[in-house]
Design a protein around this motif. Sequence first.
Motif, short mmCIF file in Angstrom:
data_model
loop_
_atom_site.label_atom_id
_atom_site.label_comp_id
_atom_site.label_asym_id
_atom_site.label_seq_id
_atom_site.Cartn_x
_atom_site.Cartn_y
_atom_site.Cartn_z
N PHE A 104 18.33 22.30 36.15
CA PHE A 104 18.80 22.46 34.70
C PHE A 104 19.43 23.79 34.51
O PHE A 104 19.18 24.63 35.58
N PHE A 105 20.16 24.07 33.63
CA PHE A 105 20.98 25.32 33.43
C PHE A 105 20.50 25.91 32.19
O PHE A 105 20.53 25.28 31.36
N ARG A 106 20.01 27.14 32.27
CA ARG A 106 19.55 27.89 31.11
C ARG A 106 20.25 29.35 31.10
O ARG A 106 20.92 29.87 32.05
N ARG A 107 20.60 29.64 29.78
CA ARG A 107 21.33 30.99 29.72
C ARG A 107 20.44 32.12 29.68
O ARG A 107 19.15 32.42 29.32
N ALA A 108 20.77 33.06 30.94
CA ALA A 108 20.14 34.22 31.44
C ALA A 108 20.81 35.49 31.25
O ALA A 108 22.01 35.30 30.87
N ILE A 109 20.30 36.74 31.53
CA ILE A 109 20.91 37.71 31.41
C ILE A 109 21.07 38.35 32.81
O ILE A 109 19.92 38.65 33.24
N LYS A 122 20.66 28.44 37.38
CA LYS A 122 20.33 27.11 37.61
C LYS A 122 18.83 26.98 38.00
O LYS A 122 18.33 27.82 38.70
N PHE A 123 18.07 26.20 37.41
CA PHE A 123 16.41 25.90 37.77
C PHE A 123 16.37 24.50 38.39
O PHE A 123 17.19 23.71 37.99
#
Length: 226
Positions: free
Chosen positions: A62-67, A82-83
Amino acid sequence: MAGTLCEICNNTATQRCSACSQSRYCTRDCQKSGWPKHKLLCGSAKAIRLEDRPTPASPNTFFRRAILFEPAESKPRFVWLKFNLQEVDGRYEEVPDLTEHQIADDKEDIDHRRIHNNPVLGKQLHHTIRVRYRDNFLADGSKPNKAANPLKPKIDWRGPMVCYAMKGLSATLKESDDLDLSDFPFIVQWFKVFGDSRPLQTSLLTDADWERMPPAERADGVAVKI
């Protein structure tokens, strides 16, 4: 829910930032008040849009928006983190890959903190923010983190850091989530108070703090002393 309230106060938001169309405010005065920090991520938010999420190569990725706080850069920026779905202590959860942004490799210890609310703003998050960084950054030769400096931190942070979200506020967080600009004020406040020698009431929980808390308090995101 996040996004319906002004990012500066608890009033109902009636307008958005015209540049990124993501941050919400109740008045022009609140928008001006938040601009010094908002401008750090406004352009990045336009570049890393949720509708442009990368397509994973596997159903367990999974791809999530992070800082990301990159040491050599002058400010933080949004990235796709990426998770991977992995078995951890007998249960499956989405685990971030921290090697891509040099947060970790197989030989390094990684520490993290949880953020659930902002005691100063009196706001509660709808998910949990995790801050990940190298546990031995003061001794491993890591360079000063210039991207964290605009947040006026109490600690001389070194090496790369990343903030990401997990759904829920419980002790067992399994699913990853996206960060957005409404989360950033919580992160800014965390940098301002973490490492302060005074006994503050905050929600910056260590793992030991979390395990000592009664389950009911965990669910409510009650603040504890650090």
